[in-house]
Design a protein around this motif. Sequence first.
Motif, short mmCIF file in Angstrom:
data_model
loop_
_atom_site.label_atom_id
_atom_site.label_comp_id
_atom_site.label_asym_id
_atom_site.label_seq_id
_atom_site.Cartn_x
_atom_site.Cartn_y
_atom_site.Cartn_z
N UNK A 293 3.69 -8.69 5.74
CA UNK A 293 3.12 -7.60 5.00
C UNK A 293 4.02 -6.76 4.97
N UNK A 294 3.59 -5.53 4.72
CA UNK A 294 4.36 -4.22 4.88
C UNK A 294 5.20 -4.06 6.11
N UNK A 295 6.31 -3.48 6.18
CA UNK A 295 7.24 -3.32 7.30
C UNK A 295 7.67 -1.96 7.37
N UNK A 296 7.53 -1.26 8.81
CA UNK A 296 7.72 -0.27 8.97
C UNK A 296 7.39 0.31 10.42
N UNK A 314 -1.88 -6.00 9.10
CA UNK A 314 -1.09 -7.16 10.16
C UNK A 314 0.54 -6.55 10.65
N UNK A 315 0.74 -7.20 11.72
CA UNK A 315 2.16 -6.89 12.11
C UNK A 315 2.36 -5.57 12.68
N UNK A 316 1.40 -4.92 13.03
CA UNK A 316 1.52 -3.68 13.67
C UNK A 316 2.21 -3.86 15.01
N UNK A 317 1.52 -4.87 15.50
CA UNK A 317 2.16 -5.14 17.01
C UNK A 317 3.47 -5.32 17.03
N UNK A 322 9.27 -3.99 18.00
CA UNK A 322 10.72 -4.26 17.63
C UNK A 322 11.09 -3.06 16.53
N UNK A 323 10.43 -2.21 16.14
CA UNK A 323 10.88 -1.25 14.93
C UNK A 323 10.63 0.28 15.50
N UNK A 324 9.70 0.47 16.33
CA UNK A 324 9.38 1.72 16.73
C UNK A 324 10.38 2.38 18.05
#
Length: 324
Positions: A293-296, A314-317, A322-324
């Motif tokens: 889904x959204x990525x950031x 989704x994908x917050x973990x 990997x991105x924070x």
Amino acid sequence: MPLPRYKQINTDVTPYYHCISRCVRQSYLCGRDARTGINYEHRRKWIQDRLHKLSQAFAIDLCAYAVMHNHIHVVLHIAKGRAEGWTMDEVLLRWRMFYKCPPVVQRYLENFDSVTSEELAELKSLSVLYRERLQSISWFMRMLNEYIARRANKEDECKGYFWERRFRSQAILDEKALASVMAYVDLNPIRAKIATTLSNSHHTSIQYRLNAKRSNKTPKFLMPFSDSHHKNTVPLPFAFTDYLQLITDTMNAESNNDICKVPKLPNRLLSKLGMTKENWQLVTSNFETLFTGPVGCPEMMENFARCCQRACRPNVANAQRYLS
């Protein structure tokens, strides 16, 4: 059940989106079909030419694209507000590049004084509709996919769906996600072994940029980087020289099976993004797997979900890791 498009695209939060369209019935978009021996490689130029033409007419910029054997990747930037600066005549002319307009439009464009006041009101109403469509990702992808499907079905002498009925879109919410998805798209043909270098990745945005660079020209149909943009044009938020060095180092290290050197450090763009070389390699080689889904960054993903009225985040973990 697929999410409605208004829950996937929100230009108030981000103008960047990664879109993917895939073929159905194991159709070959491009390349050579090993089963039948038929070569569909010429279709790559169909898609590239269509993307370039759409980018000329729409208030949407092409950041990156890659044409694969049975799917395409495009990274798009919605230039919100650009279409509002177009005159009614310009909107009508842009729309006429793709669709046959009503007779009143054709007559008006041939002779501006040939319409009545009632017809002029109708023209203004149509221009409002067309202006909205010319800054819509849904209409951009529709005009791309319909055109290619019709040509491919005619060539294959068949009917029915050529693409999956809906294209997939991912909101790209920050610079890390943008650089990562562009690198993922630009390196896709090499990882799929349909190209060996960036220069011979035919009919891709990175090859188009490199060809323009060798000719000391600006890539006419692509969104410029910050080190090459022109006046009144919003550029990508990093320099092409830094980006090119980063993806070249990534490609070279992967081809040598030396992940420990992905990419060479220090790298100015990687340092600016604040990503480790291990996370960069993982994200740019598994972007679609890690993020559906959204990525950031997690904060941006939470904000996007709220603005789009999405209960699921989704994908917050993965973003945290990997991105924070």
